[in-house]
Write a protein that holds these residues in place. Structure first.
Motif, PDB file in Angstrom:
ATOM      1  N   ILE A  89      -4.567   0.149   0.691  1.00 16.22           N
ATOM      2  CA  ILE A  89      -4.446  -0.238  -0.602  1.00 16.22           C
ATOM      3  C   ILE A  89      -5.164   0.891  -1.753  1.00 16.22           C
ATOM      4  CG2 ILE A  89      -6.938  -1.154  -0.905  1.00 16.22           C
ATOM      5  CD1 ILE A  89      -4.039  -2.619  -2.583  1.00 16.22           C
ATOM      6  N   LEU A  90      -5.818   1.945  -1.224  1.00 16.90           N
ATOM      7  CA  LEU A  90      -6.508   2.724  -1.945  1.00 16.90           C
ATOM      8  C   LEU A  90      -5.451   3.826  -2.203  1.00 16.90           C
ATOM      9  CD1 LEU A  90      -8.969   3.884  -3.600  1.00 16.90           C
ATOM     10  CD2 LEU A  90      -9.709   4.934  -1.471  1.00 16.90           C
ATOM     11  N   ASN A  91      -4.311   4.081  -1.407  1.00 16.37           N
ATOM     12  CA  ASN A  91      -3.341   4.974  -1.401  1.00 16.37           C
ATOM     13  C   ASN A  91      -2.281   4.494  -2.092  1.00 16.37           C
ATOM     14  OD1 ASN A  91      -4.792   7.008  -0.048  1.00 16.37           O
ATOM     15  ND2 ASN A  91      -3.572   6.161   2.040  1.00 16.37           N
ATOM     16  N   ALA A  92      -2.174   3.088  -2.570  1.00 12.71           N
ATOM     17  CA  ALA A  92      -1.021   2.274  -3.386  1.00 12.71           C
ATOM     18  C   ALA A  92      -0.989   2.817  -4.677  1.00 12.71           C
ATOM     19  CB  ALA A  92      -1.061   0.983  -2.833  1.00 12.71           C
ATOM     20  N   PRO A  93      -1.723   3.042  -5.430  1.00 16.97           N
ATOM     21  CA  PRO A  93      -1.655   3.073  -6.875  1.00 16.97           C
ATOM     22  C   PRO A  93      -0.436   4.175  -7.451  1.00 16.97           C
ATOM     23  CG  PRO A  93      -3.858   2.594  -6.502  1.00 16.97           C
ATOM     24  CD  PRO A  93      -3.431   3.055  -5.278  1.00 16.97           C
ATOM     25  N   THR A  94      -0.703   5.414  -6.872  1.00 19.02           N
ATOM     26  CA  THR A  94       0.145   6.295  -7.442  1.00 19.02           C
ATOM     27  C   THR A  94       1.405   6.099  -7.064  1.00 19.02           C
ATOM     28  OG1 THR A  94      -0.253   7.527  -5.111  1.00 19.02           O
ATOM     29  CG2 THR A  94      -1.184   8.276  -6.982  1.00 19.02           C
ATOM     30  N   SER A  95       1.937   5.414  -5.727  1.00 17.36           N
ATOM     31  CA  SER A  95       3.182   4.895  -5.225  1.00 17.36           C
ATOM     32  C   SER A  95       3.477   3.844  -6.521  1.00 17.36           C
ATOM     33  CB  SER A  95       3.344   4.485  -3.976  1.00 17.36           C
ATOM     34  OG  SER A  95       2.907   5.830  -3.111  1.00 17.36           O
ATOM     35  N   PHE A  96       2.774   2.940  -6.454  1.00 18.74           N
ATOM     36  CA  PHE A  96       3.169   1.851  -7.419  1.00 18.74           C
ATOM     37  C   PHE A  96       3.412   2.254  -8.934  1.00 18.74           C
ATOM     38  CE2 PHE A  96       2.490  -2.080  -9.895  1.00 18.74           C
ATOM     39  CZ  PHE A  96       3.051  -2.990  -9.391  1.00 18.74           C
ATOM     40  N   SER A  97       2.453   3.083  -9.439  1.00 18.48           N
ATOM     41  CA  SER A  97       2.828   3.248 -10.704  1.00 18.48           C
ATOM     42  C   SER A  97       4.127   4.131 -10.789  1.00 18.48           C
ATOM     43  CB  SER A  97       1.767   4.214 -11.191  1.00 18.48           C
ATOM     44  OG  SER A  97       1.465   5.486 -10.459  1.00 18.48           O
ATOM     45  N   ALA A  98       4.439   5.233  -9.690  1.00 19.97           N
ATOM     46  CA  ALA A  98       5.700   5.840 -10.073  1.00 19.97           C
ATOM     47  C   ALA A  98       6.849   4.750  -9.704  1.00 19.97           C
ATOM     48  CB  ALA A  98       5.776   6.726  -8.656  1.00 19.97           C
ATOM     49  N   LEU A  99       6.838   3.802  -9.244  1.00 21.66           N
ATOM     50  CA  LEU A  99       7.972   2.792  -9.086  1.00 21.66           C
ATOM     51  C   LEU A  99       8.240   1.877 -10.231  1.00 21.66           C
ATOM     52  CD1 LEU A  99       9.798   1.932  -6.862  1.00 21.66           C
ATOM     53  CD2 LEU A  99       8.347   0.093  -6.110  1.00 21.66           C
ATOM     54  N   TRP A 100       7.010   1.315 -10.818  1.00 19.25           N
ATOM     55  CA  TRP A 100       6.861   0.561 -11.883  1.00 19.25           C
ATOM     56  C   TRP A 100       6.746   0.894 -13.357  1.00 19.25           C
ATOM     57  CZ3 TRP A 100       8.679  -4.631 -11.072  1.00 19.25           C
ATOM     58  CH2 TRP A 100       8.577  -5.137  -9.953  1.00 19.25           C
ATOM     59  N   PHE A 101       6.218   2.047 -13.434  1.00 20.89           N
ATOM     60  CA  PHE A 101       5.695   2.415 -14.825  1.00 20.89           C
ATOM     61  C   PHE A 101       6.440   3.806 -15.155  1.00 20.89           C
ATOM     62  CE2 PHE A 101       2.508  -0.318 -13.590  1.00 20.89           C
ATOM     63  CZ  PHE A 101       2.125  -0.758 -14.716  1.00 20.89           C
ATOM     64  N   ASP A 102       6.442   4.052 -16.547  1.00 20.35           N
ATOM     65  CA  ASP A 102       7.123   5.027 -17.132  1.00 20.35           C
ATOM     66  C   ASP A 102       6.089   6.393 -17.205  1.00 20.35           C
ATOM     67  OD1 ASP A 102       5.718   4.536 -19.421  1.00 20.35           O
ATOM     68  OD2 ASP A 102       7.523   4.140 -20.527  1.00 20.35           O
ATOM     69  N   SER A 103       6.729   7.556 -17.474  1.00 19.31           N
ATOM     70  CA  SER A 103       5.875   8.869 -17.775  1.00 19.31           C
ATOM     71  C   SER A 103       4.596   8.796 -18.637  1.00 19.31           C
ATOM     72  CB  SER A 103       6.749  10.125 -17.994  1.00 19.31           C
ATOM     73  OG  SER A 103       7.128   9.657 -19.276  1.00 19.31           O
ATOM     74  N   LYS A 104       4.854   7.748 -19.744  1.00 15.06           N
ATOM     75  CA  LYS A 104       3.844   7.653 -20.803  1.00 15.06           C
ATOM     76  C   LYS A 104       2.659   6.656 -20.191  1.00 15.06           C
ATOM     77  CE  LYS A 104       7.029   7.876 -24.359  1.00 15.06           C
ATOM     78  NZ  LYS A 104       7.933   7.414 -25.635  1.00 15.06           N
ATOM     79  N   SER A 105       3.030   5.952 -19.121  1.00 10.69           N
ATOM     80  CA  SER A 105       1.781   5.066 -18.680  1.00 10.69           C
ATOM     81  C   SER A 105       1.425   5.090 -17.203  1.00 10.69           C
ATOM     82  CB  SER A 105       2.193   3.601 -18.942  1.00 10.69           C
ATOM     83  OG  SER A 105       3.520   3.308 -18.426  1.00 10.69           O
ATOM     84  N   ARG A 106       2.027   6.095 -16.639  1.00 14.14           N
ATOM     85  CA  ARG A 106       1.776   6.192 -15.028  1.00 14.14           C
ATOM     86  C   ARG A 106       0.027   6.593 -14.873  1.00 14.14           C
ATOM     87  NH1 ARG A 106       6.442   9.396 -14.431  1.00 14.14           N
ATOM     88  NH2 ARG A 106       8.031   8.301 -13.915  1.00 14.14           N
ATOM     89  N   THR A 107      -0.260   7.509 -15.556  1.00 14.54           N
ATOM     90  CA  THR A 107      -1.765   8.133 -15.281  1.00 14.54           C
ATOM     91  C   THR A 107      -2.841   6.776 -15.559  1.00 14.54           C
ATOM     92  OG1 THR A 107      -1.051  10.453 -15.912  1.00 14.54           O
ATOM     93  CG2 THR A 107      -3.672   9.854 -15.797  1.00 14.54           C
TER      94      THR A 107
END
Length: 460
Positions: free
Chosen positions: A148-166
């Motif tokens: 679960i700790l490694n999941a945020p970067t992959s999840f944000s890359a899959l579901w969010f655009d470049s303006k909201s990934r970080t």
């Protein structure tokens, strides 16, 4: 003359082949879309990171009660936290593979299974007052954490655009220390004595079980990508090839070493905070408040800084600001407990939390950006493994450096605090040198630049 059955099978094979060719020749999606359901998955990641971290640190703020309840020493109780940190490292490899092959949802479900096993095994150990069974439960909780700790970067890359990934990465990642903050504050309120510890673990398990249930209903992936032609929706090279790219690049080590050290500092510091302050007469509640300030101020700082960095792509600049502040804060804490000023302790804890929380999600997104198209879960996974390994090692070393009963005051941990300060200033120059000495091309935001170039071509 062919039999009717052979003709039928031949026609079926032809149809399948034609369908496969047609599917292969289909163009990439010509539309992109940001789905509202992405927030459902992000909320699930937040919930699980909170309860996993809470389980990790639940004994730290009441280590004296836990030692009395289980008939052991506070040094032995520290192994409940150390076991979680060390268990993270070998499982992190499996978590990276799970994220690459099963996606975010598959990784989340694995986390839920391991978390539930660990939580209820730990409760069984508390009801029987078995140190060994509780430790086994903690190890399973440690196994669940990388999924679960490694999941945020992959999840944000899959579901969010470049303006909201970080921002999405920050929300998912910083939920982990938020759980530690809840543990620092709520656990001492629930466990006011050794006899309340078993019920406290039960209450935490109920929260953890309830937090796992929504994982069955979260979506696996969006139908349309959040942006056109993003790397994360296209075939990639193997994880091994990506790994080789990382370990043969200087910039990876300039990020990995300080990230591992400062995450390790935070983990060991949070675990031992009660034992650092108690020799000077500070209470468990004051230690809990200090631990909560680490997280509370950090969350506020991250809430302000992360959207701004997301908007202006100021990742490297923010890293260069936060690192020296963090190193100076750890060194200055050496003088805080002897001052017997709880206000000074609260202030420094707030600074440590603010700089740490601003730093962690920025580094995780930054390392994904500059090493694009390396798989977005790989570099963060290695960084987290380094941080957990460093945290477990430092907790052991700091415990060994604890002065004996002949010290004034007895059992103080000043040598340990000095070690953190020296190490902090030793590794601080590494990330400050990123992009210098003619290597500015190595720290470009490649993923974002590729997206902008594609959009410019489309508009042209």
């Amino acid at each position: 003359m062919p039999k009717p059955q052979d003709v039928e099978e031949s026609e079926s094979a032809t149809l399948v082949a034609d369908f496969a060719v047609e599917m292969i020749s289909l163009p990439l999606p010509s539309e992109s879309k940001l789905y509202r359901r992405r927030f459902v998955g992000l909320a699930q990641i937040v919930l699980l990171n909170v309860v996993v971290s809470w389980n990790w640190i639940c004994f730290a703020p009441v280590s004296n009660y836990a030692a009395e309840f289980l008939g052991t020493s506070e040094s032995d109780i520290n192994w409940f936290s150390i076991a979680v940190l060390f268990a993270f490292v070998p499982t992190s490899i499996l978590a990276t593979i799970a994220l690459a092959r099963l996606g975010s949802k598959g990784s989340i479900l694995v986390c839920c299974g391991l978390l539930l096993i660990g939580s209820w095994v730990k409760y069984a150990g508390m009801t029987t007052r078995s140190f060994t069974v509780v430790l086994i439960g903690q190890i399973f909780i440690g196994f669940s954490q990388p999924f679960i700790l490694n999941a945020p970067t992959s999840f944000s890359a899959l579901w969010f655009d470049s303006k909201s990934r970080t921002t999405a990465t920050a929300i998912g990642t910083l939920a982990n220390p938020l759980g530690a903050a809840l543990g620092q504050v709520i656990t001492p309120l629930w466990a006011t004595g050794p006899d309340q510890l078993s019920d406290t673990v039960l209450y935490i398990n109920i929260v953890a079980t309830a937090s796992c249930l929504p994982a069955l209903f979260i979506p696996s992936r969006p139908v349309l990508p959040p942006e056109l032609q993003t790397f994360d929706n296209q075939p990639t090279q193997s994880l091994w090839d990506d790994f080789v790219v990382l370990v043969t690049t200087l910039e990876f080590y300039l990020i990995l070493v300080p990230f591992s050290c400062f995450v390790g500092f935070f983990n060991s510091f949070s675990t031992l905070l009660n034992q650092i302050l108690s020799p000077y007469g500070f209470t468990e509640l004051q230690s809990g408040i200090a631990g909560a300030l680490l997280i509370g101020v950090g969350l506020i700082t991250a809430a302000i800084s992360t959207p701004l960095v997301d908007r202006y792509r100021f990742h490297l600049g923010c890293i260069r600001i936060c690192i020296p502040i963090l190193a100076a804060a750890y060194l200055s804490f050496y003088w805080a407990p002897p001052s017997e000023s709880i206000e000074l302790i609260y202030i420094i804890c707030g600074i440590v939390g603010g700089a740490s929380f601003a730093l962690v999600p920025l580094i995780l997104e930054f390392i994904v950006e500059i090493f694009h198209p390396v798989h977005p879960s790989l570099a963060p996974s290695i960084c987290w493994s380094g941080g957990q390994l460093m945290g477990g090692t430092l907790t052991i070393v700091m415990n060994v450096l604890k002065e004996d009963r002949d010290a004034n005051p007895p059992n103080r941990m000043q040598n340990s605090l000095l070690l953190l300060g020296i190490l902090g200033f030793t590794v601080a120059p590494l990330p400050l040198s990123l992009g210098l000495f003619g290597r500015n091309h190595k720290v470009k935001m490649r993923r974002t630049e590729q997206h902008h170039e594609h959009n410019s071509i489309d508009m042209g």
